[in-house]
Motif scaffolding. Structure first.
Motif, PDB file in Angstrom:
ATOM      1  N   ASP A 227       0.734  -1.270   0.119  1.00 37.91           N
ATOM      2  CA  ASP A 227       0.087  -0.015   0.153  1.00 37.91           C
ATOM      3  C   ASP A 227       0.670   1.305   0.067  1.00 37.91           C
ATOM      4  O   ASP A 227       0.492   2.260  -0.627  1.00 37.91           O
ATOM      5  CB  ASP A 227      -0.972   0.087   1.315  1.00 37.91           C
ATOM      6  N   ASP A 228       1.792   1.322   0.661  1.00 36.18           N
ATOM      7  CA  ASP A 228       2.750   2.503   0.847  1.00 36.18           C
ATOM      8  C   ASP A 228       3.379   2.899  -0.674  1.00 36.18           C
ATOM      9  O   ASP A 228       3.315   3.957  -1.145  1.00 36.18           O
ATOM     10  CB  ASP A 228       4.006   2.459   1.610  1.00 36.18           C
TER      11      ASP A 228
ATOM     12  N   ILE B 233       0.879   6.892  -6.937  1.00 41.06           N
ATOM     13  CA  ILE B 233      -0.404   7.662  -7.211  1.00 41.06           C
ATOM     14  C   ILE B 233       0.082   9.078  -6.949  1.00 41.06           C
ATOM     15  O   ILE B 233      -0.370   9.986  -7.579  1.00 41.06           O
ATOM     16  CB  ILE B 233      -1.665   7.094  -6.513  1.00 41.06           C
ATOM     17  N   ASN B 234       0.330   9.369  -5.441  1.00 39.05           N
ATOM     18  CA  ASN B 234       0.427  10.791  -5.024  1.00 39.05           C
ATOM     19  C   ASN B 234       1.428  11.481  -5.361  1.00 39.05           C
ATOM     20  O   ASN B 234       1.667  12.940  -5.855  1.00 39.05           O
ATOM     21  CB  ASN B 234       0.368  10.540  -3.518  1.00 39.05           C
ATOM     22  N   LYS B 235       2.796  10.752  -5.586  1.00 34.39           N
ATOM     23  CA  LYS B 235       3.950  11.766  -6.002  1.00 34.39           C
ATOM     24  C   LYS B 235       4.197  11.472  -7.147  1.00 34.39           C
ATOM     25  O   LYS B 235       5.196  12.236  -7.916  1.00 34.39           O
ATOM     26  CB  LYS B 235       5.195  11.197  -4.953  1.00 34.39           C
ATOM     27  N   ARG B 236       3.777  10.352  -8.058  1.00 37.36           N
ATOM     28  CA  ARG B 236       4.308  10.462  -9.414  1.00 37.36           C
ATOM     29  C   ARG B 236       2.958  10.604 -10.516  1.00 37.36           C
ATOM     30  O   ARG B 236       3.208  11.349 -11.409  1.00 37.36           O
ATOM     31  CB  ARG B 236       4.939   8.950  -9.580  1.00 37.36           C
ATOM     32  N   ILE B 237       1.982   9.910 -10.389  1.00 35.97           N
ATOM     33  CA  ILE B 237       0.926  10.018 -11.242  1.00 35.97           C
ATOM     34  C   ILE B 237       0.145  11.522 -11.255  1.00 35.97           C
ATOM     35  O   ILE B 237       0.158  11.870 -12.101  1.00 35.97           O
ATOM     36  CB  ILE B 237      -0.071   8.954 -11.178  1.00 35.97           C
TER      37      ILE B 237
ATOM     38  N   LEU C 263       2.236  14.328 -12.666  1.00 33.84           N
ATOM     39  CA  LEU C 263       2.467  14.441 -14.222  1.00 33.84           C
ATOM     40  C   LEU C 263       1.800  15.858 -14.471  1.00 33.84           C
ATOM     41  O   LEU C 263       0.509  15.978 -14.401  1.00 33.84           O
ATOM     42  CB  LEU C 263       1.746  13.476 -14.903  1.00 33.84           C
ATOM     43  N   PRO C 264       2.318  16.756 -15.164  1.00 36.73           N
ATOM     44  CA  PRO C 264       1.594  17.806 -15.999  1.00 36.73           C
ATOM     45  C   PRO C 264       0.470  17.335 -16.662  1.00 36.73           C
ATOM     46  O   PRO C 264       0.635  16.394 -17.702  1.00 36.73           O
ATOM     47  CB  PRO C 264       2.711  18.556 -16.797  1.00 36.73           C
ATOM     48  N   GLY C 265      -0.710  18.091 -16.338  1.00 32.05           N
ATOM     49  CA  GLY C 265      -2.023  17.888 -17.066  1.00 32.05           C
ATOM     50  C   GLY C 265      -2.933  17.037 -16.421  1.00 32.05           C
ATOM     51  O   GLY C 265      -4.323  16.814 -16.730  1.00 32.05           O
ATOM     52  N   VAL C 266      -2.387  16.220 -15.226  1.00 28.26           N
ATOM     53  CA  VAL C 266      -3.554  15.269 -14.482  1.00 28.26           C
ATOM     54  C   VAL C 266      -4.258  16.285 -13.671  1.00 28.26           C
ATOM     55  O   VAL C 266      -3.596  17.179 -12.796  1.00 28.26           O
ATOM     56  CB  VAL C 266      -2.541  14.472 -13.705  1.00 28.26           C
ATOM     57  N   ARG C 267      -5.441  16.248 -13.922  1.00 32.46           N
ATOM     58  CA  ARG C 267      -6.222  16.759 -13.117  1.00 32.46           C
ATOM     59  C   ARG C 267      -6.972  16.301 -11.919  1.00 32.46           C
ATOM     60  O   ARG C 267      -7.001  16.759 -10.771  1.00 32.46           O
ATOM     61  CB  ARG C 267      -7.800  17.047 -14.098  1.00 32.46           C
TER      62      ARG C 267
END
Length: 171
Positions: free
Chosen positions: A133-134, A140-144, A147-151
């Motif tokens: 889970d970590d 999800i939190n720090k990489r996805i 990403l520029p453009g991720v709303r």
């Protein structure tokens, strides 16, 4: 013997044509070869040839062509749990602007196994495989989300795998 070679050549010619959208048009023999390999990716070419009515050399040539065209891959498929990856999730991603850079960014991540652009509630779906889970939270939190453009993202954590098949390619 001569007619067999001619039939094989004409089948090979038919197999190489492309449809209007640029994807290869596959004949019944190529589909049958794919089905044989889906049942057992290590099946000998001689055995496949016997099943589909071609020589071992002709099967070898067809398989190589299917690989070169990107129609199929022959890979070892693992169960993520058995190799130390205990957390899988599908992540729905909504994007502001162009989808391609975000899809490319997701595709470059080692944890991401599958990326599709979709029509519907999400612009992109990405399947990720993580150690725990970590690790999932970090991806999800720090990489996805970085990403520029991720709303926004929405995660669907897998609790139990009921079915996974790779046989859909020829039915």
């Amino acid at each position: 013997m001569h007619s067999e070679r001619v039939a094989s050549r004409s089948a090979e010619h038919r197999d190489s044509r492309e449809s209007r959208n640029g994807t290869p048009q596959l004949d019944a023999v190529s589909l049958a070869i794919i089905e044989q390999l889906q049942e057992d990716g290590r099946r000998p070419y001689a055995a496949i040839g016997k099943a589909v009515g071609l020589s071992e050399a002709a099967v070898r040539q067809r398989v190589q062509k299917l690989l070169d065209q990107g129609v199929m891959q022959i890979v070892a498929v693992t169960d993520p749990l058995t190799v130390g990856f205990r957390r899988q999730a599908m992540v729905g991603v909504n994007v502001d602007g162009d989808l391609d850079p975000v899809a490319d960014g997701l595709s470059a991540m080692q944890e991401v196994e599958y990326v599709v652009m979709t029509a519907g509630s999400f612009d992109i779906l990405a399947e990720i495989v993580c150690e725990d889970d970590d690790h999932l939270l970090d991806v999800i939190n720090k990489r996805i989300r970085a990403l520029p453009g991720v709303r926004s993202t929405e995660s669907f954590v897998y609790l139990k795998l009921k079915k996974q098949t790779y046989m859909w390619g020829t039915r």
